[in-house]
Design an enzyme around this catalytic site. Structure first.
Site, short mmCIF file in Angstrom:
data_model
loop_
_atom_site.label_atom_id
_atom_site.label_comp_id
_atom_site.label_asym_id
_atom_site.label_seq_id
_atom_site.Cartn_x
_atom_site.Cartn_y
_atom_site.Cartn_z
N SER A 67 37.46 3.81 -2.88
CA SER A 67 37.45 4.42 -1.55
C SER A 67 36.77 3.51 -0.53
CB SER A 67 36.70 5.75 -1.59
OG SER A 67 37.23 6.60 -2.57
N1 SAH Z 1 35.31 7.26 -6.98
C1 SAH Z 1 36.14 6.08 -6.85
C2 SAH Z 1 37.50 6.38 -6.32
C3 SAH Z 1 38.41 6.77 -7.42
S1 SAH Z 1 40.07 7.05 -6.96
C4 SAH Z 1 35.41 5.07 -5.98
O1 SAH Z 1 34.26 4.82 -6.21
O2 SAH Z 1 35.96 4.48 -5.09
C5 SAH Z 1 40.28 8.65 -7.66
C6 SAH Z 1 40.23 8.74 -9.13
O3 SAH Z 1 40.44 10.10 -9.48
C7 SAH Z 1 41.31 7.96 -9.88
O4 SAH Z 1 40.73 7.05 -10.74
C8 SAH Z 1 42.09 9.02 -10.63
O5 SAH Z 1 42.54 8.62 -11.90
C9 SAH Z 1 41.04 10.10 -10.74
N2 SAH Z 1 41.56 11.44 -11.03
C10 SAH Z 1 42.67 12.07 -10.53
N3 SAH Z 1 42.80 13.29 -11.09
C11 SAH Z 1 41.74 13.45 -11.95
C12 SAH Z 1 41.32 14.49 -12.83
N4 SAH Z 1 42.00 15.63 -12.97
N5 SAH Z 1 40.20 14.29 -13.56
C13 SAH Z 1 39.48 13.15 -13.46
N6 SAH Z 1 39.85 12.12 -12.66
C14 SAH Z 1 40.96 12.27 -11.90
#
Ligand code: SAH
Length: 307
Positions: A148
């Site tokens: 993000s």
């Molecule tokens: N927190 C991260 C951004 C991650 S992007 C950062 O530091 O920038 C969002 C993430 O959510 C992805 O890796 C995706 O695989 C995860 N995601 C989506 N649905 C999910 C679920 N049901 N349980 C756990 N993770 C999930």
């Protein structure tokens, strides 16, 4: 601005219209970090008359072998201290610059700004993207996911710090993060929470995040390979819940796992559209209250595990 949410799962079209989403406020366009050209290191002219001294080599040979744990710490320290390739700056400088930009964009919570100023974002991105690590942009982290934008991470955590328990204690308390991704936001959260449980459904990303965060891993983080759609029951209730992925509703288990006085923040897709809105839910003795914030763009929340 807030309203008692009687019916969950919460859908955006059930929210009062006066909560209409505002365009993302206060964020300026991504600015690029100016890349000062790296100065070439002057090479000493070779003088054949000067005999190479063997002392340094000697000293090195006599140095007792480092314990494996210390060797790891030394390697980590040099990785964290290494100048950012192509920027001609060390990472502390570019982080300070990033924090100045966040402040100029309207972020005010000093604890959040301090946390953003200490976590080395460049260790979470691929080597090829390291020069963009401190720009206000999301970047690919593989498997179709993204890290993000710093301004969005800071904004969401700042909102989370406004929860009743967080305001009373100055800490996010016991925190659940859905969507570990590369682990960057989890690392920021550990600076502000008592304990962080971070859930990721994609095994390769869960494993990658573990490796990436190892150099700065703090004892108050637990990474969980699981489906965050159902929250993380074993450690509930949570004072703070934050999701980096957006679905069509706020999943009921997140609401159930939110402590009294706790706050939840997540993107929710507007019905019939592709736009997402940041939704803040507070749990009080009397029930749940919600408010809607700016529009955002997050990867979709999906259910089930990918091994
Ligand atoms: N927190 C991260 C951004 C991650 S992007 C950062 O530091 O920038 C969002 C993430 O959510 C992805 O890796 C995706 O695989 C995860 N995601 C989506 N649905 C999910 C679920 N049901 N349980 C756990 N993770 C999930």
């Amino acid at each position: 601005m807030t309203g008692a949410a009687s019916k969950f799962p919460l859908k955006l079209d059930q929210l009062p219209t006066r909560d209409k989403a505002k365009p993302q406020a206060g964020y300026s366009k991504p600015q690029s970090v100016s890349a000062a050209p790296a100065k070439p290191t002057p090479q000493p002219a070779f003088k054949s008359a000067v005999k190479p001294t063997i002392a340094p080599l000697h000293r090195q040979m006599l140095r007792p072998q480092q314990h494996l744990q210390h060797a790891h710490a030394t390697a980590t320290a040099s990785r964290l201290a290494a100048p950012l390739a192509g920027l001609g700056l060390d990472s502390a400088d570019v982080r300070r610059r990033m924090v100045r930009r966040l402040r100029a964009d309207g972020l005010t919570n000093e604890a959040v700004l301090a946390a953003m100023g200490t976590v080395p974002r460049h260790i979470f991105v691929d080597a090829a993207l390291v020069t963009q690590a401190y720009e206000d942009t999301s970047l690919p982290i593989g498997h179709g996911q993204t890290i993000s934008k710093p301004s969005v991470v800071a904004r969401m955590i700042e909102l989370l710090m406004g929860g009743a328990n967080a305001r009373a204690t100055g800490s996010l308390g016991k925190t659940l993060e859905i969507g570990t991704g590369c682990g960057y936001q989890a690392a920021v959260l550990t600076r502000l929470a008592r304990h962080v449980y971070s859930v990721e459904r994609l095994k390769p990303l869960h494993d990658k995040a573990r490796d990436l965060i190892a150099p700065i891993r703090s004892v108050n983080l637990r990474m969980v390979y699981g489906d965050g759609m159902i929250g993380h029951g074993p450690n509930a209730p949570y004072d703070s819940i934050i999701s980096a992925a957006g679905g069509d509703t706020v999943p009921q288990p997140w609401l159930d796992q939110l402590a009294i006085g706790g706050r939840l923040i997540c993107p929710v897709r507007q019905s019939g559209g592709t736009k997402q809105v940041l939704v803040v839910v507070d749990r009080t003795e009397a029930g749940y209250q919600h408010s809607m914030q700016e529009t955002v763009h997050f990867v979709p929340l999906k259910s089930g595990l990918v091994g």
